[in-house]
Design a protein around this motif. Sequence first.
Motif, PDB file in Angstrom:
ATOM      1  N   ILE A   1      50.149  64.678  22.899  1.00  0.00           N
ATOM      2  CA  ILE A   1      49.424  63.891  23.898  1.00  0.00           C
ATOM      3  C   ILE A   1      48.203  63.323  23.172  1.00  0.00           C
ATOM      4  O   ILE A   1      47.381  64.093  22.664  1.00  0.00           O
ATOM      5  CB  ILE A   1      48.992  64.771  25.083  1.00  0.00           C
ATOM      6  CG1 ILE A   1      50.210  65.430  25.732  1.00  0.00           C
ATOM      7  CG2 ILE A   1      48.199  63.962  26.102  1.00  0.00           C
ATOM      8  CD1 ILE A   1      49.871  66.567  26.674  1.00  0.00           C
ATOM      9  N   PRO A   2      48.071  61.997  23.094  1.00  0.00           N
ATOM     10  CA  PRO A   2      46.963  61.425  22.316  1.00  0.00           C
ATOM     11  C   PRO A   2      45.586  61.894  22.776  1.00  0.00           C
ATOM     12  O   PRO A   2      44.721  62.185  21.964  1.00  0.00           O
ATOM     13  CB  PRO A   2      47.118  59.913  22.514  1.00  0.00           C
ATOM     14  CG  PRO A   2      48.531  59.714  22.945  1.00  0.00           C
ATOM     15  CD  PRO A   2      48.931  60.965  23.670  1.00  0.00           C
ATOM     16  N   SER A   3      45.395  61.990  24.097  1.00  0.00           N
ATOM     17  CA  SER A   3      44.093  62.402  24.611  1.00  0.00           C
ATOM     18  C   SER A   3      44.256  62.971  26.013  1.00  0.00           C
ATOM     19  O   SER A   3      45.013  62.442  26.820  1.00  0.00           O
ATOM     20  CB  SER A   3      43.144  61.195  24.643  1.00  0.00           C
ATOM     21  OG  SER A   3      41.888  61.573  25.146  1.00  0.00           O
ATOM     22  N   LEU A   4      43.545  64.051  26.275  1.00  0.00           N
ATOM     23  CA  LEU A   4      43.516  64.653  27.609  1.00  0.00           C
ATOM     24  C   LEU A   4      42.049  64.687  28.028  1.00  0.00           C
ATOM     25  O   LEU A   4      41.245  65.448  27.483  1.00  0.00           O
ATOM     26  CB  LEU A   4      44.122  66.058  27.577  1.00  0.00           C
ATOM     27  CG  LEU A   4      44.577  66.662  28.896  1.00  0.00           C
ATOM     28  CD1 LEU A   4      45.665  65.803  29.549  1.00  0.00           C
ATOM     29  CD2 LEU A   4      45.104  68.067  28.696  1.00  0.00           C
ATOM     30  N   SER A   5      41.698  63.817  28.973  1.00  0.00           N
ATOM     31  CA  SER A   5      40.301  63.644  29.389  1.00  0.00           C
ATOM     32  C   SER A   5      39.802  64.836  30.198  1.00  0.00           C
ATOM     33  O   SER A   5      40.604  65.596  30.748  1.00  0.00           O
ATOM     34  CB  SER A   5      40.169  62.380  30.228  1.00  0.00           C
ATOM     35  OG  SER A   5      40.580  61.260  29.488  1.00  0.00           O
ATOM     36  N   PRO A   6      38.486  64.973  30.322  1.00  0.00           N
ATOM     37  CA  PRO A   6      37.941  66.049  31.160  1.00  0.00           C
ATOM     38  C   PRO A   6      38.448  65.939  32.595  1.00  0.00           C
ATOM     39  O   PRO A   6      38.419  64.867  33.187  1.00  0.00           O
ATOM     40  CB  PRO A   6      36.424  65.813  31.104  1.00  0.00           C
ATOM     41  CG  PRO A   6      36.197  65.028  29.863  1.00  0.00           C
ATOM     42  CD  PRO A   6      37.428  64.199  29.663  1.00  0.00           C
ATOM     43  N   GLY A   7      38.946  67.036  33.138  1.00  0.00           N
ATOM     44  CA  GLY A   7      39.461  67.053  34.499  1.00  0.00           C
ATOM     45  C   GLY A   7      40.895  66.569  34.630  1.00  0.00           C
ATOM     46  O   GLY A   7      41.508  66.748  35.681  1.00  0.00           O
ATOM     47  N   GLU A   8      41.439  65.963  33.594  1.00  0.00           N
ATOM     48  CA  GLU A   8      42.819  65.459  33.665  1.00  0.00           C
ATOM     49  C   GLU A   8      43.791  66.633  33.672  1.00  0.00           C
ATOM     50  O   GLU A   8      43.602  67.623  32.975  1.00  0.00           O
ATOM     51  CB  GLU A   8      43.093  64.546  32.475  1.00  0.00           C
ATOM     52  CG  GLU A   8      44.416  63.824  32.551  1.00  0.00           C
ATOM     53  CD  GLU A   8      44.594  62.824  31.415  1.00  0.00           C
ATOM     54  OE1 GLU A   8      45.727  62.324  31.283  1.00  0.00           O
ATOM     55  OE2 GLU A   8      43.643  62.555  30.665  1.00  0.00           O
ATOM     56  N   GLU A   9      44.839  66.491  34.486  1.00  0.00           N
ATOM     57  CA  GLU A   9      45.815  67.575  34.575  1.00  0.00           C
ATOM     58  C   GLU A   9      47.228  67.020  34.637  1.00  0.00           C
ATOM     59  O   GLU A   9      47.448  65.887  35.054  1.00  0.00           O
ATOM     60  CB  GLU A   9      45.529  68.472  35.779  1.00  0.00           C
ATOM     61  CG  GLU A   9      45.526  67.773  37.113  1.00  0.00           C
ATOM     62  CD  GLU A   9      45.053  68.676  38.242  1.00  0.00           C
ATOM     63  OE1 GLU A   9      44.233  69.569  38.008  1.00  0.00           O
ATOM     64  OE2 GLU A   9      45.518  68.465  39.365  1.00  0.00           O
ATOM     65  N   ILE A  10      48.155  67.855  34.200  1.00  0.00           N
ATOM     66  CA  ILE A  10      49.572  67.511  34.196  1.00  0.00           C
ATOM     67  C   ILE A  10      50.296  68.592  34.990  1.00  0.00           C
ATOM     68  O   ILE A  10      50.109  69.782  34.745  1.00  0.00           O
ATOM     69  CB  ILE A  10      50.121  67.430  32.760  1.00  0.00           C
ATOM     70  CG1 ILE A  10      49.367  66.373  31.964  1.00  0.00           C
ATOM     71  CG2 ILE A  10      51.613  67.152  32.771  1.00  0.00           C
ATOM     72  CD1 ILE A  10      49.666  66.391  30.482  1.00  0.00           C
ATOM     73  N   PHE A  11      51.126  68.152  35.957  1.00  0.00           N
ATOM     74  CA  PHE A  11      51.903  69.067  36.789  1.00  0.00           C
ATOM     75  C   PHE A  11      53.362  69.037  36.362  1.00  0.00           C
ATOM     76  O   PHE A  11      53.901  67.977  36.099  1.00  0.00           O
ATOM     77  CB  PHE A  11      51.851  68.604  38.254  1.00  0.00           C
ATOM     78  CG  PHE A  11      50.952  69.428  39.099  1.00  0.00           C
ATOM     79  CD1 PHE A  11      49.614  69.136  39.172  1.00  0.00           C
ATOM     80  CD2 PHE A  11      51.447  70.497  39.826  1.00  0.00           C
ATOM     81  CE1 PHE A  11      48.772  69.886  39.967  1.00  0.00           C
ATOM     82  CE2 PHE A  11      50.620  71.248  40.619  1.00  0.00           C
ATOM     83  CZ  PHE A  11      49.275  70.944  40.692  1.00  0.00           C
ATOM     84  N   VAL A  12      53.977  70.198  36.314  1.00  0.00           N
ATOM     85  CA  VAL A  12      55.415  70.287  36.062  1.00  0.00           C
ATOM     86  C   VAL A  12      56.007  71.249  37.089  1.00  0.00           C
ATOM     87  O   VAL A  12      55.553  72.392  37.221  1.00  0.00           O
ATOM     88  CB  VAL A  12      55.709  70.808  34.633  1.00  0.00           C
ATOM     89  CG1 VAL A  12      57.208  70.916  34.406  1.00  0.00           C
ATOM     90  CG2 VAL A  12      55.076  69.929  33.584  1.00  0.00           C
ATOM     91  N   PHE A  13      57.012  70.794  37.829  1.00  0.00           N
ATOM     92  CA  PHE A  13      57.722  71.685  38.743  1.00  0.00           C
ATOM     93  C   PHE A  13      58.614  72.600  37.906  1.00  0.00           C
ATOM     94  O   PHE A  13      59.367  72.137  37.056  1.00  0.00           O
ATOM     95  CB  PHE A  13      58.582  70.886  39.726  1.00  0.00           C
ATOM     96  CG  PHE A  13      57.792  70.134  40.746  1.00  0.00           C
ATOM     97  CD1 PHE A  13      57.148  70.804  41.774  1.00  0.00           C
ATOM     98  CD2 PHE A  13      57.680  68.753  40.678  1.00  0.00           C
ATOM     99  CE1 PHE A  13      56.415  70.123  42.724  1.00  0.00           C
ATOM    100  CE2 PHE A  13      56.947  68.059  41.620  1.00  0.00           C
ATOM    101  CZ  PHE A  13      56.308  68.738  42.648  1.00  0.00           C
ATOM    102  N   LEU A  14      58.530  73.903  38.164  1.00  0.00           N
ATOM    103  CA  LEU A  14      59.357  74.865  37.429  1.00  0.00           C
ATOM    104  C   LEU A  14      60.618  75.218  38.214  1.00  0.00           C
ATOM    105  O   LEU A  14      61.722  74.917  37.782  1.00  0.00           O
ATOM    106  CB  LEU A  14      58.553  76.131  37.125  1.00  0.00           C
ATOM    107  CG  LEU A  14      57.342  75.963  36.200  1.00  0.00           C
ATOM    108  CD1 LEU A  14      56.631  77.292  36.001  1.00  0.00           C
ATOM    109  CD2 LEU A  14      57.761  75.371  34.867  1.00  0.00           C
ATOM    110  N   ALA A  15      60.426  75.863  39.342  1.00  0.00           N
ATOM    111  CA  ALA A  15      61.574  76.299  40.142  1.00  0.00           C
ATOM    112  C   ALA A  15      61.067  76.809  41.478  1.00  0.00           C
ATOM    113  O   ALA A  15      59.881  77.075  41.639  1.00  0.00           O
ATOM    114  CB  ALA A  15      62.344  77.404  39.424  1.00  0.00           C
ATOM    115  N   GLN A  16      61.998  76.969  42.417  1.00  0.00           N
ATOM    116  CA  GLN A  16      61.636  77.635  43.660  1.00  0.00           C
ATOM    117  C   GLN A  16      61.654  79.136  43.410  1.00  0.00           C
ATOM    118  O   GLN A  16      62.327  79.617  42.494  1.00  0.00           O
ATOM    119  CB  GLN A  16      62.604  77.243  44.764  1.00  0.00           C
ATOM    120  CG  GLN A  16      62.416  75.789  45.187  1.00  0.00           C
ATOM    121  CD  GLN A  16      63.360  75.402  46.298  1.00  0.00           C
ATOM    122  OE1 GLN A  16      64.535  75.184  46.048  1.00  0.00           O
ATOM    123  NE2 GLN A  16      62.837  75.329  47.510  1.00  0.00           N
ATOM    124  N   GLY A  17      60.919  79.858  44.230  1.00  0.00           N
ATOM    125  CA  GLY A  17      60.760  81.296  44.003  1.00  0.00           C
ATOM    126  C   GLY A  17      62.070  82.048  43.872  1.00  0.00           C
ATOM    127  O   GLY A  17      62.217  82.921  43.016  1.00  0.00           O
TER     128      GLY A  17
END
Length: 197
Positions: free
Chosen positions: A113-129
């Motif tokens: 990832i070239p740059s991840l700014s302050p406060g920036e976030e990435i979400f990834v769905f994993l699975a249902q419980g």
Amino acid sequence: MPYVDFSNQTATNWLTLSLVVITGIYCFLTYQILRRNREMVEQMKAQYDAFIWPIITISIVIRQHSVVCLKVRNTGPSSAKRVKLTLDRDFYQFAHRGDENNLRNFDLFKKEIPSLSPGEEIFVFLAQGFELNKEIDGKVLTPYEFTIAARFYYGNKSTQTSHEVDLRPYLRTSQDSGELIDPLKKISDEIAKLSKS
């Protein structure tokens, strides 16, 4: 033959010796002060660097009451550059087999990832419980435990951290969706009913 006063010479020698000793002590103390000052400056610089350094965090979030998500976030005050995340084992999203569903093959874990700014976030769905720790033909598709390593740069210095994730504590739990979400959902449902009639 001239008269030589040895008592004056002896006194001068003693005074000279005393001056040399005092000068030596003064030089030693000055060196100690300079060394302590240098240490204090280095400590202050390290504290300042720690204060402005990017911080990459990995956390687990529950969404829609049962979907376990992975959140990668820069919680520090500065941008993290050239962020490289690696996953130590296979994890198949929503327990679906196939290389395209393996998180390790996602660009998030394969590319920088070239740059991840302050406060920036990435979400990834994993699975249902109920899909966690699912096993097919002896292979666990959605393991409870895995480790994510994060390497990133700030300036010309690099940092590497390791985040061990254990999903078991999240079983049979839920996260607060916020006090406004439920009333907003009710309002939305009522608007939908009105628009149909």
